[in-house]
Design a protein around this motif. Structure first.
Motif: not given
Length: 258
Positions: A155-157, A159-163, A185-190
């Motif tokens: 999830a962290r990575e 988010l990093a891709f979208h950033d 977004m991080f919560e969705m990605m989890l």
């Protein structure tokens, strides 16, 4: 990087690093909810690391990471030698956009509806403007995500891709707008990064977006990003109209086997 002050491994953290990350998320969420609801009053001192570790059945390493997260979001203040205290949530430092969004209890559907116009525009601009180095940064984030060992790291990575795409769009306002919903977004990605259905072949993911950016094909990049974000509208089922906080907490508990 491991802090030089990190404690030795605790047997309660035994198992995959993924479980440790999930446990950190689980505990942080409980404390965040207690603080935001007023259950833990402003100025109240939190129990010590050792007491919290016992209360939650976790190691002090996990508790220390939880406290760092709460401090970073302005929910607690740490006084050297005295402990951690609940911060005043009316202060400008604590009342960030993330806190404002959460007062409205946004759902998964609402977050997707917000992300589609924002990120489709961002990826279009990034495809036109990104330097070779910025495209490489996107590819590196995607590679780290694919190699990630657990759902929290993925999830962290993610988010990093979208950033990385937002950083390349050349518009700091758009990047800040995206960053303001990063926690949601991080919560969705989890959830999305641990859903087998979303990982099926043929599902639009980062490689298709990245390929379009590398080809400098603006329309294809916009199309792929739209497909990628709209996927949740077809796959989240009953979770689509559940509050993000509740959805993420339930999912974490499921992954922890609780």
């Amino acid at each position: 990087m491991t802090s030089p002050l990190a404690l030795p491994p605790d047997p309660r953290d035994a198992g995959s690093s993924g479980r440790k990350g999930l446990l950190t998320e689980h505990i942080a969420r409980q404390l965040e909810q207690q603080i935001r609801s007023g259950e833990r009053a402003v100025g109240t001192k939190l129990p010590s690391e050792r007491e919290l570790a016992t209360q939650f059945g976790a190691s002090r390493n996990v508790i220390r990471e939880v406290l760092r997260r709460l401090e970073a979001t302005g929910l607690i203040e740490v006084a050297a030698g005295r402990g951690s205290f609940i911060a005043d949530q009316s202060s400008g430092r604590a009342r960030g956009y993330d806190a404002l969004y959460r007062t409205e209890r946004p759902t998964v559907r609402q977050l997707i509806e917000a992300r589609i116009p924002l990120e489709v525009e961002i990826v279009g601009l990034a495809t036109e403007r990104a330097s070779d180095e910025q495209v490489e940064a996107m590819a590196a984030a995607d590679e780290r995500m694919r190699r990630a060992r657990d759902v929290v790291e993925k999830a962290r990575e993610d988010l990093a891709f979208h950033d990385a795409i937002a950083a390349a769009c050349g518009n700091p306002v758009l990047r800040i707008m995206l960053s303001s919903i990063g926690g949601l977004m991080f919560e969705m990605m989890l959830r999305s990064n641990s859903d087998p259905g979303i990982a099926e072949p043929g599902v639009p993911h980062h490689p298709e977006i990245l390929a379009a950016i590398q080809a400098r094909d603006v329309e294809q990049a916009r199309l792929r990003m739209r497909e990628h974000l709209a996927l949740g509208l077809r796959t989240y089922g009953p979770d689509l109209d559940v509050g993000l906080d509740l959805m993420a907490s339930r999912h974490i508990e499921t992954l922890l086997g609780r």
